[in-house]
Design an enzyme around this catalytic site. Sequence first.
Site, PDB file in Angstrom:
ATOM      1  NE  ARG A  27      46.713  51.893  54.217  1.00 31.37           N
ATOM      2  CZ  ARG A  27      45.626  50.639  54.698  1.00 31.37           C
ATOM      3  NH1 ARG A  27      46.102  49.428  55.040  1.00 31.37           N
ATOM      4  NH2 ARG A  27      44.282  51.057  54.682  1.00 31.37           N
ATOM      5  N   GLY A 101      40.041  56.891  52.417  1.00 32.76           N
ATOM      6  CA  GLY A 101      38.715  56.574  52.024  1.00 32.76           C
ATOM      7  C   GLY A 101      38.060  57.492  50.997  1.00 32.76           C
ATOM      8  CD  GLU A 480      50.088  42.708  41.126  1.00 27.56           C
ATOM      9  OE1 GLU A 480      49.594  43.550  41.601  1.00 27.56           O
ATOM     10  OE2 GLU A 480      49.989  41.464  41.241  1.00 27.56           O
ATOM     11  CG  HIS A 496      37.366  28.664  21.112  1.00 21.39           C
ATOM     12  ND1 HIS A 496      36.529  28.016  20.124  1.00 21.39           N
ATOM     13  CD2 HIS A 496      37.912  27.549  21.710  1.00 21.39           C
ATOM     14  CE1 HIS A 496      36.612  26.702  20.126  1.00 21.39           C
ATOM     15  NE2 HIS A 496      37.113  26.580  21.417  1.00 21.39           N
TER      16      HIS A 496
END
Length: 590
Positions: A27, A101, A480, A496
Amino acid sequence: MCGIAGYIGDRNAPEILFDMLKRLEYRGYDSAGIACISDQGVTVFKDKGKVDEVRGKVDCEKILSKTGIAHTRWATHGEPSEYNAHPHSDCTGRFIVAHNGIIENYKDLRAGLTGRGHKFESETDTEVIPHLIEELYTESFEAAFREALKKLRGSFAIVAISTLEPDKILIARKDSPLIVGLGNGENFIASDTPAILPNTKKILILDDFDYGVVTKNSVAIKDIQTGDELKKKVQTIQWNIKQAEKEGYPHFMLKEIFEEPEAVKNAIKALKGVEDIAKKLTRYKRIYFVACGTASYAGLMGKYLLERFSIPSDAVSASEFRYSTINTIDSDCAIIAVSQSGETADTIASVKKAKDKGAYILSIVNVLGSTLTRISDDNIYTYSGPEIAVASTKAYLGQMTSITVLGLYLAREFGKIDGDYVNEIIDDISNLPGKIQQILSNEDEIKELARKLSDKDIFFYIGRRLNYPTALEGALKIKEISYVHAEAYPAGELKHGPLALLEKGVPVVAINPNDDLLEKMDSNIQEARARNAIILVVGENGDLKTPMIDPLLSPILYVVPLHLFAYYISVFKGLDPDKPRNLAKSVTVE
Ligand code: F6R
């Protein structure tokens, strides 16, 4: 996005807290810290670096503490440093807090507190919390904590301790996950289940606007506004400890790629209710897949699958959906949210907004009991097991399997596909794990290819329709974990613009299933070859060889060599694929 932990019991708190942090490291891993209460008062130790680096500087046994909190950080406010690392204290050192948070009104709060003489030591938004508690404290830690919570805007999962009441840990949650693991004479607090798995499988899940008082023998969860105690159901975690360990693999990512056959098997096993859900979906005029990152590519594959059967649908990144597409949503819409963690902030916000507008919400999720599962009308679980590596792999296969079966049932409900054909493809899906295994047994060849190309500084991935998302996923994985520029394009788009970047030696990975667009893809490959690009074809006769498969199922199979390829590029570059720089799993901030 930051992991927080707490322990209260009879064992050495620092050891347990560092063990818990290690399991939450996916995390965030730019700094870590612990705060423990003992007879000598409170000991705070924190520093920049990964959990093991910080742990190496602490003599845990010397800290005779049985209560503490901890944090592993993914920086939002303030660079990774010792002073910005959590936990943070008030001016007096009596209130200590770790937080996951973002406190959105921290500037105003900080200005107010500074005006009242508080001294801040970090640049973080979090530090306002212990100072607020200090400011509001009269005689009860809990009362001051609750009053402080009422002043916070934004998202938080908080653990807090105080030298004034060392027999408890206070906790709170809004828009960031938090659970309590229930032990015998000890309790654990964590952002996620892997942290507590070695100690208990019994958990309480906090909801938004809950706070709690945790002692070694009790847990009381209460409502922030009223202070009333809430009844919470004790839940049992289904995962086992082995699933959350490397089991001999050098990295979680490699272990999880080798679990891809199992992920497909598990997703199929869990699909009993899907026929009923498909019936429900026929009531809606438009279906939106909403997700972030890799999960959004699974959603994009779902859109192409439904369009294949003339069912109107769209796939939108959750970070865009919540602010733009949402304006078009009403009760005629169904939202299919896709998420491994079930905690991704943008996905959750999109779902909440769509729900407010009357849309039906179906979530395809891996983590049971996660926030997304609790705000959805229906859930399809992928049961992929814990995914610890930051880069999602096996969960993607679970998501695509579930979406494919759902899409086929839906097409049948709409009368767009023959029932026998559906049964045939479902049979084919049950053969997928064996075919994935076949690809994995070619690990050495894929590894060799990665070795040869590991010095390249740009990659192109091209695909069409269902396999355009496969190209996106292949490119994202390289980006990543290898920090190499990789671009994915619908194959027809190459001419393109991007073709201008092709020159001798640039690798172009072409996803080429044996379907009606095979010749078109071949032409696109020739266009790249004519510019002396190195072509790597993924397909039945490709350089990254895949077993024969119904083209409808090819995205589930064709991504497997791309996952392995990206993994080995990262390894040959000497990087840690499990912990890519600047990233963290479970993105709980906007
Ligand atoms: C990429 C990756 C991320 C996640 C994204 C969504 O390898 O892991 O892009 O897919 O952050 O996460 P979940 O699925 O938990 O909502």
